[in-house]
Each structure stands twice: as C-alpha cells, then as structure tokens.
Design a protein around this motif. Structure first.
Motif, PDB file in Angstrom:
ATOM      1  N   THR A 280       0.801  -1.163  -0.165  1.00 17.29           N
ATOM      2  CA  THR A 280      -0.003  -0.019  -0.048  1.00 17.29           C
ATOM      3  C   THR A 280       0.997   1.280   0.071  1.00 17.29           C
ATOM      4  O   THR A 280       2.185   1.122  -0.252  1.00 17.29           O
ATOM      5  CB  THR A 280      -0.871  -0.118   1.454  1.00 17.29           C
ATOM      6  OG1 THR A 280      -0.063   0.101   2.446  1.00 17.29           O
ATOM      7  CG2 THR A 280      -2.156  -1.243   1.216  1.00 17.29           C
ATOM      8  N   SER A 281       0.567   2.316  -0.038  1.00 21.37           N
ATOM      9  CA  SER A 281       1.259   3.612   0.068  1.00 21.37           C
ATOM     10  C   SER A 281       0.718   4.669   1.236  1.00 21.37           C
ATOM     11  O   SER A 281      -0.534   4.400   1.596  1.00 21.37           O
ATOM     12  CB  SER A 281       1.086   4.425  -1.260  1.00 21.37           C
ATOM     13  OG  SER A 281      -0.470   4.946  -1.585  1.00 21.37           O
TER      14      SER A 281
ATOM     15  N   THR B 282       4.135   5.619  -9.581  1.00 24.16           N
ATOM     16  CA  THR B 282       4.118   4.422  -8.386  1.00 24.16           C
ATOM     17  C   THR B 282       4.372   5.094  -7.176  1.00 24.16           C
ATOM     18  O   THR B 282       5.006   6.326  -7.118  1.00 24.16           O
ATOM     19  CB  THR B 282       4.819   3.280  -8.678  1.00 24.16           C
ATOM     20  OG1 THR B 282       6.081   3.500  -8.627  1.00 24.16           O
ATOM     21  CG2 THR B 282       4.625   2.596 -10.303  1.00 24.16           C
ATOM     22  N   PRO B 283       4.012   4.277  -6.115  1.00 22.60           N
ATOM     23  CA  PRO B 283       4.527   4.834  -4.687  1.00 22.60           C
ATOM     24  C   PRO B 283       6.086   4.785  -4.774  1.00 22.60           C
ATOM     25  O   PRO B 283       6.799   3.999  -5.704  1.00 22.60           O
ATOM     26  CB  PRO B 283       3.974   3.688  -3.952  1.00 22.60           C
ATOM     27  CG  PRO B 283       2.875   2.901  -4.677  1.00 22.60           C
ATOM     28  CD  PRO B 283       3.231   3.181  -5.973  1.00 22.60           C
ATOM     29  N   LEU B 284       6.718   5.544  -4.091  1.00 19.36           N
ATOM     30  CA  LEU B 284       8.062   5.533  -4.005  1.00 19.36           C
ATOM     31  C   LEU B 284       8.784   4.433  -3.113  1.00 19.36           C
ATOM     32  O   LEU B 284       8.345   4.358  -1.982  1.00 19.36           O
ATOM     33  CB  LEU B 284       8.512   6.974  -3.797  1.00 19.36           C
ATOM     34  CG  LEU B 284       7.897   8.197  -4.484  1.00 19.36           C
ATOM     35  CD1 LEU B 284       8.444   9.267  -3.791  1.00 19.36           C
ATOM     36  CD2 LEU B 284       8.048   8.147  -5.649  1.00 19.36           C
TER      37      LEU B 284
ATOM     38  N   TYR C 128      11.160   4.008  -8.500  1.00 20.64           N
ATOM     39  CA  TYR C 128       9.643   4.169  -8.880  1.00 20.64           C
ATOM     40  C   TYR C 128       9.737   4.079 -10.374  1.00 20.64           C
ATOM     41  O   TYR C 128      10.484   3.883 -11.277  1.00 20.64           O
ATOM     42  CB  TYR C 128       9.704   5.492  -8.359  1.00 20.64           C
ATOM     43  CG  TYR C 128      10.279   6.665  -9.326  1.00 20.64           C
ATOM     44  CD1 TYR C 128       9.376   7.338 -10.232  1.00 20.64           C
ATOM     45  CD2 TYR C 128      11.396   7.048  -9.023  1.00 20.64           C
ATOM     46  CE1 TYR C 128      10.121   8.430 -10.904  1.00 20.64           C
ATOM     47  CE2 TYR C 128      11.951   8.059  -9.653  1.00 20.64           C
ATOM     48  CZ  TYR C 128      11.463   8.689 -10.957  1.00 20.64           C
ATOM     49  OH  TYR C 128      11.772   9.806 -11.488  1.00 20.64           O
ATOM     50  N   LYS C 129       8.456   4.247 -10.672  1.00 22.53           N
ATOM     51  CA  LYS C 129       8.082   4.009 -12.198  1.00 22.53           C
ATOM     52  C   LYS C 129       6.958   5.011 -12.580  1.00 22.53           C
ATOM     53  O   LYS C 129       6.029   5.300 -11.839  1.00 22.53           O
ATOM     54  CB  LYS C 129       7.512   2.566 -12.443  1.00 22.53           C
ATOM     55  CG  LYS C 129       7.179   2.358 -14.076  1.00 22.53           C
ATOM     56  CD  LYS C 129       6.389   0.972 -14.173  1.00 22.53           C
ATOM     57  CE  LYS C 129       5.838   0.987 -15.564  1.00 22.53           C
ATOM     58  NZ  LYS C 129       4.585   1.822 -15.773  1.00 22.53           N
TER      59      LYS C 129
ATOM     60  N   TYR D 222       4.746   7.034  -0.301  1.00 22.09           N
ATOM     61  CA  TYR D 222       5.776   5.945  -0.358  1.00 22.09           C
ATOM     62  C   TYR D 222       5.099   4.633  -0.061  1.00 22.09           C
ATOM     63  O   TYR D 222       4.192   4.440   0.430  1.00 22.09           O
ATOM     64  CB  TYR D 222       6.688   6.353   1.063  1.00 22.09           C
ATOM     65  CG  TYR D 222       7.785   7.184   0.720  1.00 22.09           C
ATOM     66  CD1 TYR D 222       9.074   7.112   0.210  1.00 22.09           C
ATOM     67  CD2 TYR D 222       7.288   8.870   1.231  1.00 22.09           C
ATOM     68  CE1 TYR D 222       9.846   8.126   0.113  1.00 22.09           C
ATOM     69  CE2 TYR D 222       8.305   9.673   1.037  1.00 22.09           C
ATOM     70  CZ  TYR D 222       9.718   9.314   0.634  1.00 22.09           C
ATOM     71  OH  TYR D 222      10.610  10.564   0.193  1.00 22.09           O
ATOM     72  N   ALA D 223       5.709   3.716  -0.555  1.00 20.06           N
ATOM     73  CA  ALA D 223       5.265   2.374  -0.464  1.00 20.06           C
ATOM     74  C   ALA D 223       5.505   1.644   0.799  1.00 20.06           C
ATOM     75  O   ALA D 223       6.763   1.890   1.155  1.00 20.06           O
ATOM     76  CB  ALA D 223       6.014   1.451  -1.560  1.00 20.06           C
ATOM     77  N   ILE D 224       4.565   0.907   1.380  1.00 22.66           N
ATOM     78  CA  ILE D 224       4.877   0.409   2.651  1.00 22.66           C
ATOM     79  C   ILE D 224       4.433  -1.069   2.255  1.00 22.66           C
ATOM     80  O   ILE D 224       3.537  -1.495   1.477  1.00 22.66           O
ATOM     81  CB  ILE D 224       3.982   0.794   4.096  1.00 22.66           C
ATOM     82  CG1 ILE D 224       2.598   1.149   3.445  1.00 22.66           C
ATOM     83  CG2 ILE D 224       4.714   2.173   4.081  1.00 22.66           C
ATOM     84  CD1 ILE D 224       2.007   1.842   4.679  1.00 22.66           C
TER      85      ILE D 224
END
Length: 475
Positions: A49-50, A97-99, A113-114, A137-139
């Motif tokens: 998730t982010s 995308t999320p970082l 990222y993308k 941010y991605a978690i």
C-alpha cells in the motif's frame, strides 16, 4: 534499467511534487481513494500500500518493519520490479507508482519508482524526494510465507554437533578409565585417584545442491575421580564442561551461526576380566544451552533453547604384548570393539527478531555407533632411562547406524502459519567414519607426566581434526 541524470531527476521531481501535492489533497477529500497490490518476493507474499508522508514527519516509517527493503538497494529493486509487474500496480499520484525508498541520502531519500509513461523502474539515488516534502511512499505487510527448508537446516545440523560433543566427552572419560594410577593424582594413601584431560575438534561438512555446508568446533574437558575397588574392579565419576559452535553456514541466501555451552556428567566401571581382556562401560547425561543467529533477505532472527543429552557406551579391549628380538621392551597391541548410544533431546522454541521467523518442534536426535579399532604403543627409555617416551598410533572405524532422517530430522514451520510443519534434515558428517590417531606419553619423573595426541577423521560428509591431552603432577 533506465538511468537519468541527477539534474534531470531534480527537475522532474519539482514538477511532480506539484502534481503529487494536488492529488494528495484530493485523496484527503475523497477517503475512498485506496490502492493495494499483492506481490511475491523470495517465497513470501506481501501487501503493498502507500502512505503520503515525509521522512522528517514520520521517520519510524522508514524502517524494515514497514519497508522490508529499507537499507538494501538490490532488495528494493526486487520489490519494485515485482510491484510494476503485478496485475495490481497502482499510481497514487496519478503519474508515478509509490516511491520505494531505501536510504536517507543527506537532504533526500534514495528511491526506485516508475512513471505511467515508462516501462521500467527508475533509480533515483541522489537529488530525489526531499526529506521534508510529503510523497506517496510504498509500505509492505506480510500476508504469508512459505517455509524454506534451508531456514531449518542449521538447527538440524546443530543436533548432529550436539551428539558429537557427547561423543567427545565419552572418548575423554573412557580413554584413561581404569588407568588413573598411571595418568592421575593418587590421593594420599587412599584408593582414590583424580585425573583430567581435554579434547578440541574442528571439522568441515561439505554441502551439495540440497543441503548447506558448514564448519563446526567442539571443545571438551573432563575431570574424573576413580576408585580402585579390588584387583578386578575400578569405578569412577566424572564432570565435564565444553562448548560447540556452528559457523559458515551460507546456503540459498540464508546465513546462520549457532553456539552452545554444555556440561556432562557420568559414572563408569572397569572390569579386568583377565590379564589380556578388559571391559569398560559408562552411562551419563548432558545439558546444552544454545544460542543462534539466522539471516535471510529482510529476516534477522535470534534463538535460545535448551537440550538434554543421554548416553551409554561399552567397550572390550584386548591387551596383547609382543616381544621382538633385541628390543628390551615389548610392543603392545590393543584391539578394541564397542557400541555407544546417545540421545539429544531438544526443547521446542520460536525464533525472535524481525522478518520470516520460524518455530521448531521439540525433537530427539539419536546416534547408535558400532566401533572397532586397534592401537599400538611402545615404551622407549630416553637418556639412559631418565624419562620414558611412549609413542602410539591407533586406527579406528565407526559406523553410525542412526545417521538418517528418521533419527536426525526435525519439524519446523513459519511462526503463526496454519500450514503443517515440515520435516527437515541437514547434511551430516556421514554414517561411516575412519580415523587415525597419533600420540605420545611423556613420563618425565615418577611424579610428573603428560600426554598429547592428534587425530584426523574422514567420512562421506567431510573431514575432522582433533587434538588433546592431559597431565599428572603428583606432589
């Protein structure tokens, strides 16, 4: 992978920051805006998730607990690739995308990222998102983990080392049992005698495509008190301490090391059946306190557990003296035949730490050794009889009939998983073991002597070296 210049990355982020800030505001106004992806990395399933925040605002988020890849650029790339190849890929900012952040680099956070119009991950090691600016941010959270047998193998291997430590102690107890008057301190005018000896062993067990190799070391010392009952019988009690270590386990990205401190206690008896044949037997117990470390990917695990040991051995020794022409002292041949049993009864336990932790069931590993050997020694007066040298050589063969999965494997599983536990074994030293041992007794005076020995063993699974000795100083 596509790489872009630091200057261009910085300009892109200035533009995207405005875009992200706008979308972040919209997401606050619309709480239903939610994204989640399910990916698999190294056999474990994660939910991605982010969260919109900055490093400075929530530094605790930037850790392996929320970002299992944190601190590892290569692992971050692996997670990022799994995410962009997932059917659930999402773009919380609308354009990116999320970082996947993995390190604080001065005033910036290094990320992967993308973008929506790009096909590959972009690596931004410098001049990327600022530590004070909020981004998505991605978690990750772990959904499920499949057990890897290489996670359990070090614990299965440590059972073998524990059994070998019990054997080391048996060897020390019985080596000089019944001969304390020659190798120990006779206590006054009593029938009691005291002696001590030690043995240190190192070995390498070879791995293969299914099992990891490792090195181990065992150090044992023994203190023995012996009583002469009559011309035929002697008996003794012993107490020993030691340590064992497993090192250099590195298999399928899993590394591990374990150690133990151990104590041993036993009673023994020696029966002189005739001038040419003697029986020696013992029974004993042991206690092991184990500690371990295991690492895999984002996993950092520690363990602590207890084990009890039990053992018994009986040996028959023939004493044959051969006189050779023109040699004053005879050569002594001592063929031996014996059998020994040991059990290593391990408590169940769970690892502590972070990542993919495992739980091991209680287990009893066993050894049943059949032994045969022959030793040769000879007394050689030195310096006109001022002192005596007794060199010796021994050849031994042992077969461990319990060296199989039924007696050495143990069951383990991922902690918290509902899956059934899996039976796992480790590479062992081998069922058949041959060794050669050389030694010497140095009888310096009637009150002082010492002995030294070295042994080399070879088996299907590897090789082993040991050395040891003891001394007597009567005063």
């Amino acid at each position: 992978m596509k790489f872009i210049s630091a200057k261009k990355q910085k300009n892109q982020f200035l533009f995207r920051s405005l875009f992200i800030t706008t979308l972040s505001s919209l997401s606050v106004l619309n709480p239903a805006y939610s994204n989640e992806a399910t990916i698999t990395v190294n056999g474990s399933q994660y939910s991605i998730t982010s969260q919109s925040t900055s490093y400075n605002a929530l530094p605790s988020l930037f850790s392996v607990e929320s970002m299992p890849w944190w601190g590892n650029s290569s692992l971050t790339e692996t997670f990022g690739e799994a995410f962009i190849n997932s059917a659930d890929i999402f773009y919380p900012s609308g354009s990116m995308t999320p970082l996947f952040g993995y390190a604080k680099n001065g005033a910036f956070v290094s990320i992967y990222y993308k973008t929506t119009n790009g096909a590959n991950l972009i690596h931004c090691p410098e001049f990327c998102p600022g530590v004070s600016t909020a981004y998505s941010y991605a978690i990750a959270s772990t959904l499920s983990t499949n057990l890897h047998t290489e996670w359990v193998q070090p614990y299965a291997a440590m059972q073998n080392i524990g059994l070998a430590s019990i054997k080391n102690n048996r060897d020390l107890v019985l080596a000089k049992a019944g001969e304390c008057n020659n190798y120990g301190w006779v206590i006054g005018d009593t029938d009691y005698c005291f002696y001590t000896n030690a043995k240190n062993t190192t070995a390498s067990v070879n791995g293969n495509s299914s099992y990891g190799g490792y090195d181990y070391a065992k150090l044992n010392t023994s203190i023995n008190v012996e009583k002469t009952i009559n011309d035929k019988w002697k008996a003794g009690i012993t107490y020993g301490v030691g340590s064992s270590n497993l090192d250099n386990y590195n298999f399928s990205s899993t590394t591990a090391s374990l150690s133990s401190t151990n104590t041993h206690y036993s009673i023994y008896g020696v029966k002189k059946v005739s001038d040419k044949f003697t029986l020696k037997g013992m029974i004993g117990g042991a206690d092991f306190d184990y500690k371990g470390n295991r690492n895999y990917s984002t996993t950092s695990a520690t363990s602590a557990y207890d084990t009890d040991g039990y053992t018994a051995e009986i040996n028959g020794i023939w004493d044959i003296k051969k006189n050779i022409k023109n040699i004053k002292t005879p050569i002594r041949l001592q063929p031996t035949l014996g059998v020994a049993y040991a059990a290593h009864t391990q408590d169940g336990f769970s690892e502590s730490g972070s990542g993919d932790l495992i739980t091991l069931e209680s287990n009893q590993a066993e050894s049943l050794l059949f032994k045969i050997g022959i030793s040769v020694d000879k007394q050689i007066p030195m310096e006109g009889g001022k002192w005596i040298l007794v060199p010796s050589i021994a050849l031994n063969y042992e077969m461990d009939t319990y060296n199989d999965d039924n007696h050495r494997a143990l069951k383990g599983g991922v902690t918290g998983s509902s899956d059934a536990t899996t039976l796992v074994s480790a590479k062992t030293f081998g069922q058949h073991n041959g060794s050669v041992k050389v030694g010497a007794d140095f009888v310096c005076t009637k009150d002082f002597m010492f002995n030294l020995n070295a042994e080399y063993g070879l088996a299907e699974g590897g090789d082993e070296q040991s050395y040891g000795g003891g001394f007597r100083w009567q005063f």
